[in-house]
Design an enzyme around this catalytic site. Structure first.
Site, PDB file in Angstrom:
ATOM      1  N   ARG A 283      92.036   3.725  28.918  1.00  0.00           N
ATOM      2  CA  ARG A 283      92.375   2.713  29.919  1.00  0.00           C
ATOM      3  C   ARG A 283      93.850   2.353  29.812  1.00  0.00           C
ATOM      4  NH1 ARG A 283      90.851  -1.590  28.453  1.00  0.00           N
ATOM      5  NH2 ARG A 283      89.577  -1.098  26.641  1.00  0.00           N
TER       6      ARG A 283
ATOM      7  N   TYR B 146      90.053   9.075  34.339  1.00  0.00           N
ATOM      8  CA  TYR B 146      89.209   8.937  33.141  1.00  0.00           C
ATOM      9  C   TYR B 146      88.688   7.518  32.930  1.00  0.00           C
ATOM     10  CZ  TYR B 146      87.690   9.607  28.272  1.00  0.00           C
ATOM     11  OH  TYR B 146      86.957   9.680  27.113  1.00  0.00           O
TER      12      TYR B 146
ATOM     13  N   LYS C 299      84.261  -1.402  34.190  1.00  0.00           N
ATOM     14  CA  LYS C 299      85.073  -2.561  33.846  1.00  0.00           C
ATOM     15  C   LYS C 299      85.597  -3.278  35.097  1.00  0.00           C
ATOM     16  CE  LYS C 299      83.966  -1.745  29.865  1.00  0.00           C
ATOM     17  NZ  LYS C 299      84.432  -1.371  28.561  1.00  0.00           N
TER      18      LYS C 299
ATOM     19  N   HIS D 103      81.335  -8.504  28.247  1.00  0.00           N
ATOM     20  CA  HIS D 103      81.488  -7.219  27.559  1.00  0.00           C
ATOM     21  C   HIS D 103      80.563  -7.232  26.349  1.00  0.00           C
ATOM     22  CE1 HIS D 103      84.521  -4.173  25.600  1.00  0.00           C
ATOM     23  NE2 HIS D 103      83.558  -3.560  26.232  1.00  0.00           N
TER      24      HIS D 103
ATOM     25  N   SER E 112      86.456  -3.230  22.474  1.00  0.00           N
ATOM     26  CA  SER E 112      86.267  -1.795  22.684  1.00  0.00           C
ATOM     27  C   SER E 112      86.345  -1.038  21.352  1.00  0.00           C
ATOM     28  CB  SER E 112      87.360  -1.272  23.619  1.00  0.00           C
ATOM     29  OG  SER E 112      87.286  -1.962  24.840  1.00  0.00           O
TER      30      SER E 112
ATOM     31  N   CYS F 164      84.432  -1.124  18.775  1.00  0.00           N
ATOM     32  CA  CYS F 164      84.164  -1.931  17.580  1.00  0.00           C
ATOM     33  C   CYS F 164      82.680  -2.022  17.248  1.00  0.00           C
ATOM     34  CB  CYS F 164      84.752  -3.327  17.730  1.00  0.00           C
ATOM     35  SG  CYS F 164      86.540  -3.325  17.641  1.00  0.00           S
TER      36      CYS F 164
ATOM     37  N   ASP G 218      77.149  -2.020  26.610  1.00  0.00           N
ATOM     38  CA  ASP G 218      78.547  -2.356  26.925  1.00  0.00           C
ATOM     39  C   ASP G 218      78.705  -3.614  27.785  1.00  0.00           C
ATOM     40  OD1 ASP G 218      81.297  -1.478  26.524  1.00  0.00           O
ATOM     41  OD2 ASP G 218      81.358  -1.057  28.668  1.00  0.00           O
TER      42      ASP G 218
ATOM     43  N   ARG H 250      84.632  10.723  24.628  1.00  0.00           N
ATOM     44  CA  ARG H 250      83.378  10.013  24.909  1.00  0.00           C
ATOM     45  C   ARG H 250      82.290  10.925  25.432  1.00  0.00           C
ATOM     46  NH1 ARG H 250      83.748   4.008  25.185  1.00  0.00           N
ATOM     47  NH2 ARG H 250      85.834   3.522  24.450  1.00  0.00           N
TER      48      ARG H 250
HETATM   49  P1  GTP Z   1      83.370   0.654  23.732  1.00  0.00           P
HETATM   50  O1  GTP Z   1      82.487   1.679  24.337  1.00  0.00           O
HETATM   51  O2  GTP Z   1      84.809   1.065  23.688  1.00  0.00           O
HETATM   52  O3  GTP Z   1      83.237  -0.692  24.356  1.00  0.00           O
HETATM   53  O4  GTP Z   1      83.029   0.589  22.157  1.00  0.00           O
HETATM   54  P2  GTP Z   1      81.778   0.095  21.294  1.00  0.00           P
HETATM   55  O5  GTP Z   1      81.967  -1.354  20.954  1.00  0.00           O
HETATM   56  O6  GTP Z   1      80.497   0.492  21.906  1.00  0.00           O
HETATM   57  O7  GTP Z   1      82.003   0.889  19.908  1.00  0.00           O
HETATM   58  P3  GTP Z   1      81.115   2.000  19.203  1.00  0.00           P
HETATM   59  O8  GTP Z   1      79.728   1.541  18.858  1.00  0.00           O
HETATM   60  O9  GTP Z   1      81.207   3.234  19.994  1.00  0.00           O
HETATM   61  O10 GTP Z   1      81.887   2.181  17.810  1.00  0.00           O
HETATM   62  C1  GTP Z   1      83.180   2.657  17.717  1.00  0.00           C
HETATM   63  C2  GTP Z   1      83.480   3.134  16.318  1.00  0.00           C
HETATM   64  O11 GTP Z   1      83.124   2.155  15.332  1.00  0.00           O
HETATM   65  C3  GTP Z   1      82.726   4.400  15.950  1.00  0.00           C
HETATM   66  O12 GTP Z   1      83.641   5.314  15.383  1.00  0.00           O
HETATM   67  C4  GTP Z   1      81.724   3.950  14.946  1.00  0.00           C
HETATM   68  O13 GTP Z   1      81.423   4.950  14.002  1.00  0.00           O
HETATM   69  C5  GTP Z   1      82.372   2.737  14.297  1.00  0.00           C
HETATM   70  N1  GTP Z   1      81.321   1.762  13.846  1.00  0.00           N
HETATM   71  C6  GTP Z   1      80.317   1.258  14.593  1.00  0.00           C
HETATM   72  N2  GTP Z   1      79.508   0.426  13.871  1.00  0.00           N
HETATM   73  C7  GTP Z   1      80.040   0.392  12.623  1.00  0.00           C
HETATM   74  C8  GTP Z   1      79.660  -0.291  11.410  1.00  0.00           C
HETATM   75  O14 GTP Z   1      78.688  -1.031  11.337  1.00  0.00           O
HETATM   76  N3  GTP Z   1      80.463  -0.086  10.323  1.00  0.00           N
HETATM   77  C9  GTP Z   1      81.557   0.725  10.379  1.00  0.00           C
HETATM   78  N4  GTP Z   1      82.278   0.868   9.261  1.00  0.00           N
HETATM   79  N5  GTP Z   1      81.933   1.399  11.496  1.00  0.00           N
HETATM   80  C10 GTP Z   1      81.191   1.239  12.604  1.00  0.00           C
HETATM   81  C1  SPV Z   2      85.954   0.159  26.651  1.00  0.00           C
HETATM   82  O1  SPV Z   2      87.136   0.496  26.504  1.00  0.00           O
HETATM   83  O2  SPV Z   2      85.541  -0.974  26.329  1.00  0.00           O
HETATM   84  C2  SPV Z   2      84.972   1.126  27.191  1.00  0.00           C
HETATM   85  C3  SPV Z   2      85.479   2.402  27.713  1.00  0.00           C
HETATM   86  O3  SPV Z   2      83.795   0.832  27.230  1.00  0.00           O
HETATM   87  S1  SPV Z   2      86.069   2.294  29.336  1.00  0.00           S
HETATM   88  O4  SPV Z   2      84.954   2.481  30.248  1.00  0.00           O
HETATM   89  O5  SPV Z   2      87.051   3.379  29.500  1.00  0.00           O
HETATM   90  O6  SPV Z   2      86.665   1.004  29.579  1.00  0.00           O
HETATM   91 MN    MN Z   3      83.449  -1.287  26.438  1.00  0.00          MN
END
Ligand code: GTP
Ligand code: SPV
Ligand code: MN
Length: 646
Positions: free
Chosen positions: A106, A255, A264, A284, A306, A308, A331, A426
């Site tokens: 983004r 993308y 978003k 979010h 994001s 996290c 999400d 992704r």
């Molecule tokens: P967006 O789609 O961008 O909104 O992200 P999201 O909040 O859904 O994040 P996602 O669950 O995809 O996690 C992103 C990264 O954090 C990945 O590389 C995971 O492996 C890492 N991660 C997720 N949960 C944990 C956790 O409990 N501990 C640790 N150490 N890493 C984590």
């Molecule tokens: C984020 O960045 O929080 C996402 C990916 O979930 S995007 O759809 O590109 O915003």
């Molecule tokens: Mn997100």
């Protein structure tokens, strides 16, 4: 040509306002070349929107999407033929796209809200301070920016018309949009992420819809050489939102959140504005169900910035014996109070656009199961046996395969300095394929929410979990969220950024007004307010290692949260909120030892600094728009921290 686009865009806007001003359109009329679908099947408003923008963007062809399997196959064939995607033959109907490496995340700096008054969109920062809570553009300036880009931008390409529903088709909580795009990749992705096609037009009737115009910004023929056959125009990218007319105009990127406009742009930025007007919340947040061994089930919603951990938490396999987690969404949550005062949430999406790196059978087996078929991968690496690869899968690929990185480097090896997959690579996969989807994930009434959880990546000072004292304090906890920057946007380095409510890049309106909206929710006569918590899976020890194992072990924290919702006496007061009493977190079966002292330690100097930083942030960034209640909470925190003994 310049004034032509302006007039067309203006005329559309006036009409959408419900005014009776006749259309002022000087574009040359020409018959549209329909290659799929029928303009006559569109409602008059949708047809008008399509025709006006076709005159403006001048596509070669128009294709009205029906969402069918046949249509999808045809688009995948065309994308493959044009070298934008390739089949990953190891799995069923899975595809790999590689973008131009300058179009990978983004672009917050080019994302704008456009309202007549700047302060409706963003707080006015203190003099001399650069605002970080979104970008505003005046309507006239936006008109000229759009006018410099959209006229003729689809020349030589097909304009796809995508009718889509955010939320189950026909649910009173759902909303409908129509996206016009010149990217077939966007169409096949929107088909996964939203409910798309003919049934949506039937549900729309004469109602309003969100107007989403998207172009990759590369009319044909082009003299520019494309990288990976991926058309985009990064230098001229703009993503603009016009709340007054519920319009989104996105140009130059193909993308993610820049181009899948239901996500978003619609569900969060415009969604948060609709939510404020109509008395609900667009957030979010993931939504999950948790059932304990006694069969008691609760739903919680959690906001993490994001990349996290939302997807991972929403799909986890709990390591606590006898517990069951089910996924409603990963999400975005749309939440409103029902007539009994119960907060209920729906997931407006139909798919997951999840971060690939880090996803493995160990960390997220349910995601691994979900993505085995009907999935579009973008910017991941590929293996010589037709599979995908990314950081975290080292132990899960056959021994003798070679790896080609997302940048196309063959024979990539772990010794290479560069990542095999882009950190923001992704998967785009249907939610219905996830083995732990909740029985009610498509319930038009939504699921009842018992707790709201905030969290972020905090390497220092912030404990594994704490509970807010009351609603106002909880809103303050959301407002003071901070997190280490991630690859989901264009930020560099691991700086700790303020990311209030995990919404900093997604607020559709002034963050000060947004806090006010949250604070006011509790004034509803019969509302049962959910408890608010804060979690941190990412605290590190002196060696820079995560103290808490995370992933499936996070169920232990969810269990504590649910027991608090039930009023169990397992918490004690600390200067920042209620924290678990010693031994109140269930630790049965936890592998290895965890330094609980280090995980829950509250260093006074750290929190003194935190209070200072939050104050500075609110003063500088939100300035006049900070609600009094938030200042009061900051003062209370300050006093508690100061009275803490060293
Ligand atoms: P967006 O789609 O961008 O909104 O992200 P999201 O909040 O859904 O994040 P996602 O669950 O995809 O996690 C992103 C990264 O954090 C990945 O590389 C995971 O492996 C890492 N991660 C997720 N949960 C944990 C956790 O409990 N501990 C640790 N150490 N890493 C984590
Ligand atoms: C984020 O960045 O929080 C996402 C990916 O979930 S995007 O759809 O590109 O915003
Ligand atoms: Mn997100």
């Amino acid at each position: 040509m310049a004034s032509l686009g302006l007039k067309i865009l203006r005329s559309c806007r006036l009409l959408q306002n419900g005014s009776k001003i006749p259309l002022y359109c000087t574009a040359q009329s020409r018959a549209f070349n329909m290659i799929y679908g029928d303009l006559n099947k569109l409602t008059p408003d949708v047809r008008h929107y399509v025709e006006e923008n076709a005159k403006l963007c001048q596509p070669e062809n128009i294709h009205v999407c029906d969402g069918s399997e046949k249509e999808n196959e045809m688009l995948l064939y065309l994308l493959q033929r044009d070298g934008l995607i390739k089949r990953l033959r190891k799995y069923e109907n899975c595809w790999l796209a590689r973008t131009d490496p300058s179009d990978v995340a983004r672009v917050e700096s080019k994302t704008f809200m456009s309202t007549y008054y700047q302060r409706d969109s963003i707080p006015i920062p203190k003099t001399g301070v650069q605002g970080q809570l979104g970008n505003w553009i005046a309507p006239d300036d936006l008109d000229s920016e759009l006018n410099m880009r959209f006229p003729g931008c689809m020349r030589g390409r097909t304009m796809f018309v995508i009718p889509f529903s955010m939320g189950p088709v026909g649910s009173p909580l759902s909303k409908i949009g129509v996206q016009l795009t010149d990217s077939a990749y966007v169409v096949v992705s929107m088909r996964v992420m939203t409910r798309m096609g003919a049934q949506v037009l039937d549900a729309l009737g004469d109602s309003d819809f969100v107007k989403c115009l998207h172009s990759v910004g590369v009319p044909l023929p082009t003299s520019k050489g494309l990288v990976n056959n991926w058309p985009c125009n990064p230098k001229r990218t703009i993503i603009a939102h016009i709340p007054e007319t519920n319009e989104i105009c996105s140009y130059g990127s193909g993308y993610g959140g820049n181009s899948l406009l239901g996500k978003k742009c619609f569900s969060l930025r415009l969604g948060s504005i609709m939510a404020k007007h109509e008395g609900w919340l667009a957030e979010h947040m993931l939504i999950l169900g948790i059932e304990n061994p006694k069969g008691e089930k609760k739903y919680v919603a959690a906001a993490f910035p994001s990349a996290c951990g939302k997807t991972n938490l929403a799909m986890m396999n709990p390591s606590l014996p006898g517990y069951k987690i089910t996924c409603v969404g990963d999400d975005i949550a749309w939440m409103r109070f029902d007539e009994h005062g119960q907060l209920r949430a729906i997931n407006p999406e139909a798919g997951f656009f999840g971060v690939a790196p880090g996803t493995s059978a160990k960390t997220n087996p349910n995601a691994m199961e979900t993505i085995k078929k009907n999935t579009i991968f973008t910017n991941v690496a590929e293996t010589s046996d037709g599979g995908f690869f990314w950081e975290g899968l080292e132990e899960e690929i056959p021994k003798f395969v070679s790896i080609k990185s997302w940048l196309g480097v063959s024979d990539w090896s772990p010794e290479s300095k560069k990542n095999s997959a882009h950190p923001n690579s992704r998967f785009c996969t249907p939610a219905s394929q996830c083995p732990i989807m909740d029985d009610h994930w498509e319930d038009p009434a939504g699921v009842p929410i018992s707790a709201i959880i905030f969290g972020g990546r905090r390497p220092e000072g912030v404990p594994l979990v704490y509970e807010s004292f009351d609603w106002n304090h909880g809103v303050f906890v959301g407002a003071s969220m901070r997190s280490e920057a991630t690859a989901a946007a264009e930020h560099k380095g691991k700086v700790i950024m303020h990311d209030p409510f995990a919404m900093r890049p997604f607020f559709g309106y002034n963050f000060g007004h947004y806090m006010k909206h949250w604070l006011c929710l509790k004034k509803r006569p019969n509302a049962t307010m959910p408890k608010i918590f804060h979690v941190n899976w990412f605290r590190k020890n002196d060696q820079g290692k995560f103290i808490w194992p995370g992933f499936g072990e996070n169920a232990r924290v969810l269990d504590w949260i649910c027991r608090r919702v039930d009023g169990e006496d397992i918490a004690e007061k600390s200067m920042i909120g209620y924290v678990p009493k010693p031994n109140s977190l269930l630790m049965e079966g936890l592998e290895g030892s965890v330094d609980m002292q280090a995980l829950f330690d509250l260093p006074k100097e750290f929190w003194e600094r935190e209070v200072k930083d939050i104050r500075k942030y609110l003063e500088e960034q939100v300035n006049e728009d900070v609600p009094d209640e938030i200042w009061e909470e900051l003062e209370k925190l300050h006093t508690r921290v100061e009275s803490e003994k060293l």
